[in-house]
Enzyme design. Sequence first.
Site, PDB file in Angstrom:
ATOM      1  N   ASP A   1       0.855  -1.191   0.000  1.00 15.49           N
ATOM      2  CA  ASP A   1       0.000   0.000   0.000  1.00 15.49           C
ATOM      3  C   ASP A   1       0.892   1.243   0.000  1.00 15.49           C
ATOM      4  O   ASP A   1       1.720   1.415   0.890  1.00 15.49           O
ATOM      5  CB  ASP A   1      -0.886  -0.021   1.241  1.00 15.49           C
ATOM      6  CG  ASP A   1      -2.034   0.983   1.163  1.00 15.49           C
ATOM      7  OD1 ASP A   1      -1.827   2.072   0.568  1.00 15.49           O
ATOM      8  OD2 ASP A   1      -3.122   0.702   1.691  1.00 15.49           O
TER       9      ASP A   1
ATOM     10  N   LYS B   1      -1.341   9.802   0.528  1.00 14.97           N
ATOM     11  CA  LYS B   1      -1.563  11.083   1.189  1.00 14.97           C
ATOM     12  C   LYS B   1      -0.438  11.375   2.184  1.00 14.97           C
ATOM     13  O   LYS B   1      -0.004  10.490   2.917  1.00 14.97           O
ATOM     14  CB  LYS B   1      -2.910  11.075   1.910  1.00 14.97           C
ATOM     15  CG  LYS B   1      -4.110  11.013   0.976  1.00 14.97           C
ATOM     16  CD  LYS B   1      -5.419  11.092   1.746  1.00 14.97           C
ATOM     17  CE  LYS B   1      -6.604  11.058   0.791  1.00 14.97           C
ATOM     18  NZ  LYS B   1      -7.905  11.125   1.523  1.00 14.97           N
TER      19      LYS B   1
END
Length: 246
Positions: free
Chosen positions: A149, A153
């Site tokens: 992952d 952000k």
Amino acid sequence: MNDPRHDDNTTGPEGPDAPLHRRGIKSYVLRAGRMTQAQTRGLEEVWPRLGLTLADGRQDLDALFGRQAPRVLEVGFGMGASLIKQAERHPGTDFIGIEVHAPGVGKLLDEADKRGLSNLRVYREDALAVLEQCLPEASLDALQLFFPDPWPKKKHHKRRIVQPAFVELVRSRLKPGGILHMATDWQAYAEWMVEVMEAAPGFANSAGRETAPYMPRPDFRPLTKFEARGEKLGHGVWDLIFQRVD
């Protein structure tokens, strides 16, 4: 619209002395998923034979697999397609997979059973805990981290698994000469990985001068359906292979 894959508004990796588990922060989020009949069968019928837990403690890998052989650990195997292909293609190598999501674990176990694979074991646990508590030092020939992952952000960068403390833990579990192989389809995360690895002691980049710091996808990393689809759309993929030299 800006492509977040090329967003340079990033914070840097944590320092090498940062704790491995910071305030319970995880590099993953558990998501509910509908289980198929085959996945359920894998968890219920195959798990007792191929599944491992933290409660099993520190492993004697020769005893676990009943032989001496090269050992490869894959962290976050998703639905397990790549790991199954590798275990099938390389029966002389033992593979250990770690994944927290039940559908992926069930799918891999079902496929391993159907193909009669005996060179594969599976943890459904936090990878950091498995590395710390279950795997002996200098016991792995390779650790694979494929498409983790990217947490794109900025406020979530602390969740990225590739941090100096993680890399040092991996180094301790690799044999001298063992490799850490990472792949990502997010350029900003690839650059982050390079920054961490170039500062990490005891590793050398295996990339050649022509492609450094990255490498072309090696033949031993199977091309996933997701990756093949991305290639057709022009998405990039970055492979990094670093060898433990100390």
